[in-house]
Enzyme design. Structure first.
Site, short mmCIF file in Angstrom:
data_model
loop_
_atom_site.label_atom_id
_atom_site.label_comp_id
_atom_site.label_asym_id
_atom_site.label_seq_id
_atom_site.Cartn_x
_atom_site.Cartn_y
_atom_site.Cartn_z
N TYR A 63 -19.81 -5.66 15.68
CA TYR A 63 -18.64 -6.46 14.09
C TYR A 63 -17.29 -5.59 13.97
O TYR A 63 -16.74 -4.23 13.76
CB TYR A 63 -18.96 -6.41 12.85
CG TYR A 63 -18.45 -7.14 11.43
CD1 TYR A 63 -17.20 -7.91 11.14
CD2 TYR A 63 -18.37 -7.03 10.86
CE1 TYR A 63 -16.89 -8.43 10.31
CE2 TYR A 63 -18.59 -6.72 9.10
CZ TYR A 63 -17.30 -8.05 9.61
OH TYR A 63 -16.16 -8.49 8.46
N LYS A 76 -18.29 -10.05 16.18
CA LYS A 76 -17.93 -10.53 15.32
C LYS A 76 -16.05 -10.18 15.01
O LYS A 76 -15.78 -8.95 14.68
CB LYS A 76 -18.32 -10.57 14.21
CG LYS A 76 -17.75 -11.09 12.84
CD LYS A 76 -18.24 -10.16 11.68
CE LYS A 76 -18.25 -11.51 10.71
NZ LYS A 76 -19.07 -10.83 9.17
#
Length: 314
Positions: A137, A165
């Site tokens: 992420y 992400k």
């Protein structure tokens, strides 16, 4: 392993509801998980940034993951297990795996700002030890450090690192990562609702979404249309959701989305300190946007052209 999760579609980043004593409200949490599953989302992501993981103890963290897994029938649960301490992230990841999480979401180490080689070592340490599909992420606004494209591409070669992400706001970087990992079993997911449609256009596979907590059907319809190549319809839905995207980020996430959850009756707006309730100056606008969507949503949901793609098609 090769990921057995199709990281395609809409994965709401769930809120963690608290009662008057700041204890986790597990009944509301499980009801909310069931609501989102019934709305057609492709997976659930508890105890991430939106889930206020920074203020949960490790035991609370694991109990939230267990509660969401227990509540749902047929959607994967991707547990947020990141930390700026590699050992702590590894422990949380191992405990989430023991709790039968289907995958992991790992924010890059924040505050201590490791070099790119440190990021590679951090994520590989966890991926080597925990045999679950993992999403790295990238959110530089929270961490102070960007996961560069070369780093993302290097990580994509690991069999347990299944996705990225993207919440950098840099569409050029997102497109480059999607382009350079096309031959890998690797998903690029939007971490910014306002950029979900553009992210799919440059090769993304869906979104880990804040707005999906409030309007899961419309978010699924938008993403499904884009993935099916119906960009006219996807653009229409993007613009319909645009005011919500903006209102959900007038203050630090998850402050606005928890207020929206309370307005809609999905859960309390209570936060654990140091986060606070939404400022009064923003509440009227948020209520107005939610009321407009409530009036528009039934027609949109009934329109066959907005139905989310079948699970296997996303």
């Amino acid at each position: 392993m090769t990921s057995d999760i199709d990281f395609t579609g809409v994965f709401p980043a769930m809120c963690t509801p608290f009662d008057e004593d700041e204890r986790i409200d597990f009944e509301t949490l499980q009801t909310d998980a069931q609501r989102l599953e019934s709305a057609g989302v492709d997976g659930l992501v508890p105890v991430g940034s939106t889930g206020e993981s920074a203020t949960l103890t490790h035991d609370e963290h694991v109990r939230v993951v267990e509660a969401v897994i227990e509540a749902v029938d047929d959607v994967p649960v991707i547990a947020g297990t990141g930390s700026n301490n590699t050992r702590e992230a590894l422990e949380l990841s191992e405990r989430a795996a023991e709790a039968d999480a289907d995958g992991l979401l790992l924010i890059s180490p924040y505050y201590n700002k490791p070099e790119q080689r440190g990021l590679v070592d951090h994520f590989r340490t966890i991926a080597d030890a925990v045999d679950l599909p993992q999403i790295v992420y990238n959110v530089p606004s929270r961490t102070g450090q960007n996961i560069e494209p070369d780093t993302a591409v290097e990580l994509a070669s690991h069999e347990n690192i299944a996705g990225y992400k993207a919440a950098s706001g840099d569409l050029g970087q997102i497109g480059e990562i999607a382009e350079r990992t096309m031959d890998e079993d690797f998903a690029v997911l939007s971490g910014d609702d306002a950029l979900t449609l553009p992210t799919i256009a440059v090769g993304g596979t869906g979104t880990i979404s804040v707005a999906g907590n409030i309007e899961p059907e419309l978010t699924c319809a938008m993403v499904g249309a884009a993935l099916d190549g119906d960009y006219a319809r996807a653009q229409q839905l993007h613009h319909e959701l645009g005011p919500l995207f903006r209102e959900l980020f007038v203050e630090t996430n998850p402050i606005p989305v928890k207020e929206a959850m309370e307005i809609r009756g999905y859960g309390p707006a209570r936060m654990r300190p140091p986060l606070t309730r939404l400022s009064e100056e923003y509440r009227d606008d948020l209520e107005a946007v939610l009321a407009d969507l409530e009036n528009e949503s039934p027609a949109s949901a009934d329109d066959s052209s907005t139905e989310p793609a079948a699970e296997g098609d996303r």
